[in-house]
Design a protein around this motif. Structure first.
Motif, short mmCIF file in Angstrom:
data_model
loop_
_atom_site.label_atom_id
_atom_site.label_comp_id
_atom_site.label_asym_id
_atom_site.label_seq_id
_atom_site.Cartn_x
_atom_site.Cartn_y
_atom_site.Cartn_z
N ASP A 170 60.25 4.82 12.07
CA ASP A 170 59.08 4.41 11.31
C ASP A 170 59.50 3.45 10.20
O ASP A 170 60.50 3.67 9.52
N PRO A 171 58.70 2.40 9.97
CA PRO A 171 59.03 1.50 8.87
C PRO A 171 58.80 2.20 7.53
O PRO A 171 57.94 3.08 7.42
N VAL A 172 59.57 1.84 6.53
CA VAL A 172 59.46 2.45 5.21
C VAL A 172 58.68 1.50 4.31
O VAL A 172 59.09 0.38 4.06
N ASP A 173 57.53 1.96 3.84
CA ASP A 173 56.77 1.19 2.87
C ASP A 173 57.49 1.35 1.52
O ASP A 173 57.60 2.47 1.01
N PRO A 174 57.99 0.28 0.95
CA PRO A 174 58.76 0.42 -0.30
C PRO A 174 57.96 1.04 -1.43
O PRO A 174 58.50 1.72 -2.30
N ARG A 175 56.64 0.85 -1.43
CA ARG A 175 55.81 1.46 -2.48
C ARG A 175 55.73 2.97 -2.30
O ARG A 175 55.80 3.72 -3.29
N MET A 176 55.61 3.43 -1.05
CA MET A 176 55.62 4.86 -0.80
C MET A 176 56.98 5.45 -1.13
O MET A 176 57.09 6.53 -1.70
N ALA A 177 58.04 4.72 -0.76
CA ALA A 177 59.39 5.19 -1.04
C ALA A 177 59.62 5.35 -2.53
O ALA A 177 60.24 6.32 -2.99
N GLU A 178 59.09 4.39 -3.32
CA GLU A 178 59.24 4.46 -4.77
C GLU A 178 58.50 5.67 -5.33
O GLU A 178 59.02 6.40 -6.18
N ALA A 179 57.27 5.90 -4.84
CA ALA A 179 56.49 7.04 -5.32
C ALA A 179 57.18 8.35 -4.95
O ALA A 179 57.26 9.28 -5.76
N GLU A 180 57.70 8.42 -3.72
CA GLU A 180 58.36 9.64 -3.27
C GLU A 180 59.65 9.89 -4.04
O GLU A 180 60.04 11.02 -4.31
N SER A 181 60.33 8.79 -4.40
CA SER A 181 61.55 8.92 -5.19
C SER A 181 61.25 9.53 -6.56
O SER A 181 61.97 10.41 -7.04
N LYS A 182 60.16 9.07 -7.18
CA LYS A 182 59.76 9.63 -8.48
C LYS A 182 59.42 11.11 -8.35
O LYS A 182 59.79 11.93 -9.20
N LEU A 183 58.72 11.46 -7.26
CA LEU A 183 58.37 12.85 -7.03
C LEU A 183 59.61 13.70 -6.84
O LEU A 183 59.74 14.79 -7.41
N ASP A 184 60.57 13.19 -6.08
CA ASP A 184 61.80 13.93 -5.81
C ASP A 184 62.61 14.13 -7.08
O ASP A 184 63.32 15.13 -7.22
N GLU A 185 62.50 13.18 -8.02
CA GLU A 185 63.23 13.28 -9.28
C GLU A 185 62.51 14.15 -10.30
O GLU A 185 63.02 14.38 -11.39
N GLY A 186 61.33 14.64 -9.95
CA GLY A 186 60.57 15.47 -10.88
C GLY A 186 59.69 14.70 -11.83
O GLY A 186 59.10 15.28 -12.75
N ASP A 187 59.57 13.39 -11.64
CA ASP A 187 58.71 12.57 -12.48
C ASP A 187 57.30 12.60 -11.90
O ASP A 187 56.85 11.67 -11.23
N PHE A 188 56.58 13.70 -12.17
CA PHE A 188 55.26 13.88 -11.58
C PHE A 188 54.27 12.83 -12.06
O PHE A 188 53.46 12.32 -11.28
N ASP A 189 54.32 12.51 -13.36
CA ASP A 189 53.39 11.52 -13.90
C ASP A 189 53.62 10.15 -13.26
O ASP A 189 52.67 9.45 -12.90
#
Length: 305
Positions: A170-189
Motif C-alpha cells: 500500500d502507498p504511504v500517504d505522508p500526511r497520514m504517516a506524520e499524524a500516525e507518528s505523532k500519535l505513536d509518540e504520545g502527542d495526542f494534540d
C-alpha cells in the motif's frame, strides 16, 4: 493508549510506515519488458458503476493511472472513441487502465465530475482528477496525452498487483504517516490537529475522520475527573457527559450508554437534543454491529418515542 476506543490499528499502521522504504515503489514495467514479471491481474478495461466506483477507480488510482470514459448509449461520438480507448488500454500493458461509465445508468458519477457533454475522458491518479478532454481524439494524440500525464505522476503510483496474486505494498500517504507518528509518540494534540486537517482537506477520507473522532474522545475523557461518575448530579448535563466519557474510557460502554439514555428520558427540548447528539457521537466510536451499540440504540429509540 488504553480505554474504550481501540487505536491499536493506527499504531500498527505507524509501525508499518516506519518499516517501509522512504521512497514510493516505482510502477511495475509493462508486461514483455525485461524484469516485467507476470502480467497484471487487473483487466485493462473495467465497466464501472456507482457501487464499484470507489474500488475500481479511486482505490485503483493509487496503483495505476485510471482513464475514466464517460459515455452514453445515445452518443454517436462515443461509439467512435470508446473502442479506440479500449484498444489503447489493451496495448498499454498495465501502464494505465480504462474505466467505462454509462452516465445514464450512473448519474451521480456524471454529476460528481460535472459532465456537460459526452464523451468526456478524465484521468485519475491517487484519487484525484489530473487531466481531462472531451470529444473524439486521434489515437496518437491520446497516447501523447497519457504519456505526458504519466511523466508527471507515474513515479507516485505503486503499480498493479501481479496475476500470480503478489500484491504491491500500500502507498504511504505522508500526511497520514506524520499524524500516525505523532500519535505513536504520545502527542495526542498534534495527532488530532493533523488528522482534522487531513479530514477537512479530504472530506471522503474516512480513516482520518475516524481517527480524529477517536483521539478527540480520548483527550476529552482523560481530562475528566474520574470521581465525576459518583459526584455528578442527575440534572447536571455536562457532568453526566463527563461521567459517560470516563465510563467508556474504562471499558464500561453499557453503563455509559445507560446513563445518557436515562438523561434523555429526564430531559426535554434543547437539553434532550444535546444529550441525544452526544450519545450518537459516542456510538460512532464503535462498530455499529457491536451488541452493546445495537442494544443502546434500541433503548434510545424507546426513550425518544
Amino acid at each position: 493508549m488504553t480505554g474504550a476506543v481501540d487505536l491499536s490499528v493506527l499504531k500498527e499502521r505507524a509501525d508499518a510506515a516506519r518499516n517501509r522504504p522512504a521512497t514510493p515503489q516505482a510502477p511495475r514495467p509493462p508486461a514483455g519488458n525485461d524484469g516485467a514479471g507476470t502480467v497484471a491481474a487487473v483487466p485493462a478495461v473495467v465497466e464501472v458503476t456507482e457501487a464499484t466506483f470507489e474500488a475500481e477507480v479511486i482505490a485503483r488510482s493509487d496503483q495505476v493511472l485510471v482513464l475514466v470514459d464517460l459515455w452514453a448509449t445515445w452518443c454517436e461520438p462515443c461509439k467512435q472513441l470508446s473502442p479506440l480507448l479500449e484498444r489503447l488500454a489493451e496495448e498499454a500493458s498495465g501502464q494505465w487502465i480504462l474505466a467505462t461509465i454509462d452516465i445514464d445508468a450512473n448519474p451521480r458519477i456524471a454529476q460528481a465530475f460535472g459532465v456537460q457533454s459526452v464523451p468526456t475522458v478524465v484521468a485519475i491518479a491517487q484519487g484525484q482528477p489530473v487531466a481531462a478532454f472531451q470529444g473524439v481524439q486521434p489515437a496518437a494524440q491520446i497516447t501523447a496525452w497519457v504519456d505526458e500525464i504519466l511523466a508527471k505522476v507515474g513515479d507516485r503510483l505503486t503499480g498493479l498487483p501481479a496475476a500470480d496474486g503478489a500484491e504491491a505494498p500500500d502507498p504511504v500517504d505522508p500526511r497520514m504517516a506524520e499524524a500516525e507518528s505523532k500519535l505513536d509518540e504520545g502527542d495526542f494534540d498534534g495527532a488530532l490537529a493533523a488528522y482534522q486537517a487531513l479530514a477537512q482537506a479530504e472530506p471522503g477520507n474516512v480513516e482520518a475522520a475516524s481517527a480524529a473522532r477517536n483521539i478527540e474522545f480520548v483527550i476529552r475523557a482523560q481530562a475528566a475527573d474520574p470521581s465525576v461518575v459518583d459526584t455528578a448530579a442527575p440534572d447536571d448535563i455536562e457532568g453526566q457527559f463527563a461521567a459517560a466519557d470516563v465510563l467508556l474510557l474504562n471499558q464500561r460502554p453499557d453503563d455509559a450508554f445507560d446513563r445518557l439514555i436515562a438523561l434523555v428520558r429526564a430531559t426535554s427540548g434543547d437539553d434532550r437534543s444535546a444529550v441525544r447528539t452526544r450519545l450518537l457521537s459516542l456510538f460512532e466510536l464503535f462498530d455499529p454491529s457491536e451488541p452493546f451499540v445495537v442494544s443502546a440504540r434500541r433503548k434510545l429509540a424507546s426513550a425518544l418515542y
